[in-house]
Design a protein around this motif. Sequence first.
Motif: not given
Length: 85
Positions: A75, A79-84
């Motif tokens: 998770d 999230k990190r990939y989607c955000d950045h």
Amino acid sequence: AMALSSSSRTAEAERRVSTNHAFTGRMCAASRWEESRRPDSLFVDGLGAKLAGSEGMSEPMGAWILVPRTRRGDDFLVKRYCDHG
């Protein structure tokens, strides 16, 4: 180069690991496969059994710590990939 027969490839894939760290990796893969087979699984790892091999499948790691840690880690990475990106 000579092509390997299917039995040679199987023997190569089933070679025993030579370090404790590699064996731990196989144990983790086996636990991921076991979790993937549950009807209420928290994640699916389609390569778990292949990566574990018979060596790892004979001694899966304790799911009580591996499963929630994997779910949380997956998770976090998504999230990190989607955000950045």
